[in-house]
Design a protein around this motif. Structure first.
Motif, PDB file in Angstrom:
ATOM      1  N   VAL A 245      23.134 -10.476 -26.136  1.00  0.00           N
ATOM      2  CA  VAL A 245      22.024 -10.441 -27.087  1.00  0.00           C
ATOM      3  C   VAL A 245      22.192  -9.288 -28.075  1.00  0.00           C
ATOM      4  O   VAL A 245      21.769  -9.363 -29.226  1.00  0.00           O
ATOM      5  N   LEU A 246      22.837  -8.223 -27.602  1.00  0.00           N
ATOM      6  CA  LEU A 246      23.000  -7.036 -28.442  1.00  0.00           C
ATOM      7  C   LEU A 246      24.136  -7.173 -29.447  1.00  0.00           C
ATOM      8  O   LEU A 246      24.206  -6.403 -30.409  1.00  0.00           O
ATOM      9  N   ARG A 247      25.004  -8.130 -29.221  1.00  0.00           N
ATOM     10  CA  ARG A 247      26.168  -8.280 -30.093  1.00  0.00           C
ATOM     11  C   ARG A 247      25.738  -8.596 -31.527  1.00  0.00           C
ATOM     12  O   ARG A 247      24.983  -9.531 -31.791  1.00  0.00           O
ATOM     13  N   GLY A 248      26.194  -7.806 -32.448  1.00  0.00           N
ATOM     14  CA  GLY A 248      25.886  -8.023 -33.865  1.00  0.00           C
ATOM     15  C   GLY A 248      24.551  -7.456 -34.313  1.00  0.00           C
ATOM     16  O   GLY A 248      24.223  -7.518 -35.499  1.00  0.00           O
ATOM     17  N   ALA A 249      23.770  -6.899 -33.384  1.00  0.00           N
ATOM     18  CA  ALA A 249      22.467  -6.333 -33.754  1.00  0.00           C
ATOM     19  C   ALA A 249      22.603  -4.841 -34.065  1.00  0.00           C
ATOM     20  O   ALA A 249      23.402  -4.140 -33.442  1.00  0.00           O
ATOM     21  N   LYS A 250      21.815  -4.376 -34.989  1.00  0.00           N
ATOM     22  CA  LYS A 250      21.772  -2.949 -35.290  1.00  0.00           C
ATOM     23  C   LYS A 250      20.733  -2.304 -34.382  1.00  0.00           C
ATOM     24  O   LYS A 250      19.561  -2.714 -34.374  1.00  0.00           O
ATOM     25  N   LEU A 251      21.132  -1.298 -33.620  1.00  0.00           N
ATOM     26  CA  LEU A 251      20.221  -0.600 -32.728  1.00  0.00           C
ATOM     27  C   LEU A 251      19.619   0.605 -33.447  1.00  0.00           C
ATOM     28  O   LEU A 251      20.334   1.399 -34.058  1.00  0.00           O
ATOM     29  N   VAL A 252      18.291   0.724 -33.381  1.00  0.00           N
ATOM     30  CA  VAL A 252      17.597   1.853 -33.979  1.00  0.00           C
ATOM     31  C   VAL A 252      16.638   2.442 -32.948  1.00  0.00           C
ATOM     32  O   VAL A 252      16.407   1.856 -31.890  1.00  0.00           O
ATOM     33  N   LYS A 253      16.073   3.592 -33.274  1.00  0.00           N
ATOM     34  CA  LYS A 253      15.069   4.219 -32.429  1.00  0.00           C
ATOM     35  C   LYS A 253      13.783   4.400 -33.235  1.00  0.00           C
ATOM     36  O   LYS A 253      13.804   4.437 -34.464  1.00  0.00           O
ATOM     37  N   THR A 254      12.675   4.505 -32.512  1.00  0.00           N
ATOM     38  CA  THR A 254      11.406   4.756 -33.188  1.00  0.00           C
ATOM     39  C   THR A 254      11.448   6.115 -33.872  1.00  0.00           C
ATOM     40  O   THR A 254      11.788   7.123 -33.253  1.00  0.00           O
ATOM     41  N   GLU A 255      11.106   6.129 -35.145  1.00  0.00           N
ATOM     42  CA  GLU A 255      11.109   7.371 -35.913  1.00  0.00           C
ATOM     43  C   GLU A 255       9.744   8.045 -35.811  1.00  0.00           C
ATOM     44  O   GLU A 255       8.709   7.388 -35.896  1.00  0.00           O
ATOM     45  N   GLN A 256       9.781   9.353 -35.615  1.00  0.00           N
ATOM     46  CA  GLN A 256       8.536  10.105 -35.470  1.00  0.00           C
ATOM     47  C   GLN A 256       8.037  10.590 -36.833  1.00  0.00           C
ATOM     48  O   GLN A 256       8.781  10.684 -37.771  1.00  0.00           O
TER      49      GLN A 256
END
Length: 336
Positions: free
Chosen positions: A325-336
């Motif tokens: 499922v993660l393949r090809g997806a851009k991973l980000v984090k919640t910005e504070q």
């Protein structure tokens, strides 16, 4: 051996160079086309930032660009006045071409002042309404329509949470939200989850109440276009504040429309990009300013979606996805 005239009289060479540059400079400057870009929303709005990035990537080297922001996300009641101000700028600047972004710029700037009234080529972008509503295409107008990747976003969320069967929507009441609802009504029978309700709050209190109701009715929530939601003091909330508030209140999987809103605290999305809208509009305008007739510049729509996943939210919800499922997806984090 006699030296050359340039060795004996170096000032001759200098004079020739100066004269040559003097002849060349006006010609080079004259090649720069003047472009007026009118945005419906605010300069700090995520969508407009992406649009500007796409436009600049195409036009900044070859054109002189002036930008005008109508600020209608927070001050919709001033849209007509801001359209008049944009036209006053057009009259003063006399650009070789115009880009008008999103629907309010069409309604209150292009239609009353430019469409079929001037010879200046106009390219629209970010338009959610059907083009016929605005009388497009016109003799001097074409552009790119804006459509959300809603079904694809639902499917992505289902890959992360297979139990998802129902979806609700929360969007601040606005022209964009109304256009989005039209798209939902048109497409919902093809969505991989059943649409339960579309809610359009005007205030923070309404948004929280509606979200609480949907929490008991839906497995998934779509939250987007929330800029300008009024807080308890009547002040407009930012997109980040409002989206994060609703996502936290829902407490389950959420999807959205822009990468910035995934970073604002939603789980995932297949996002449209303002860069695509901006660059396509800019490329179309270049062709029009260089003589391509509008009969050869048909209206197009955005096609490309980008898969974005918030790792912070995924961890918070206890989701352990299949690596595929993660393949090809851009991973980000919640910005504070």
């Amino acid at each position: 051996m006699k030296g050359s005239v340039f060795q004996k009289k170096p000032f001759v060479l200098f004079a020739i160079l100066v004269l040559g540059l003097g002849c060349w400079a006006p010609t080079a400057l004259a090649q720069k086309k003047k472009v007026l870009v009118v945005f419906s929303y605010e300069a700090d709005y995520l969508w407009d930032i992406e649009l500007k990035d796409g436009i600049d990537g195409v036009l900044s080297d070859s054109c002189e660009i002036r930008y005008f922001y109508m600020n209608t996300k927070k001050h919709l009641e001033e849209s007509k006045q801001r359209g008049e101000e944009a036209y006053a700028l057009w009259q003063e600047y006399q650009p070789d071409g115009v880009i008008a972004m999103d629907d309010n710029a069409q309604q209150d700037f292009v239609i009353p002042f430019l469409r079929d009234k001037v010879r200046t080529p106009v390219i629209f972008g970010g338009v959610n309404e059907e083009p016929e509503t605005y009388g497009y295409p016109a003799s001097n107008v074409s552009g790119i329509l804006d459509r959300f990747h809603i079904g694809e976003s639902i499917a992505m969320a289902q890959q992360l949470v297979p139990e998802i069967e129902t979806v609700g929507f929360v969007m601040k009441e606005s022209p964009t939200a109304r256009y989005l609802k039209i798209q939902i009504d048109r497409e919902s029978s093809d969505y991989p989850a059943k649409v339960v309700a579309v809610k359009m709050p005007k205030t923070k209190k309404e948004a929280l109440e509606m979200t609480g109701t949907l929490k008991g009715q839906c497995d998934l929530l779509y939250v987007a276009v929330m800029t300008g939601l009024k807080d308890e003091n009547g002040n407009p909330m930012s997109e980040r504040e409002a989206v994060r508030m609703v996502a936290d209140a829902f407490g389950k999987a959420t999807i959205t429309n822009l990468e910035g809103n995934v970073k604002n605290g939603t789980l995932c999305a297949v996002v449209k990009t303002g860069q695509e809208q901006g660059s396509v509009a800019a490329e179309m305008l270049l062709k029009a300013m260089n003589g391509t007739p509008f009969s050869e510049l048909p209206i197009v729509r955005n096609r490309h979606g980008k898969r974005v996943l918030n790792a912070t939210v995924m961890k918070k919800l206890g989701i352990r996805p299949d690596p595929m499922v993660l393949r090809g997806a851009k991973l980000v984090k919640t910005e504070q």
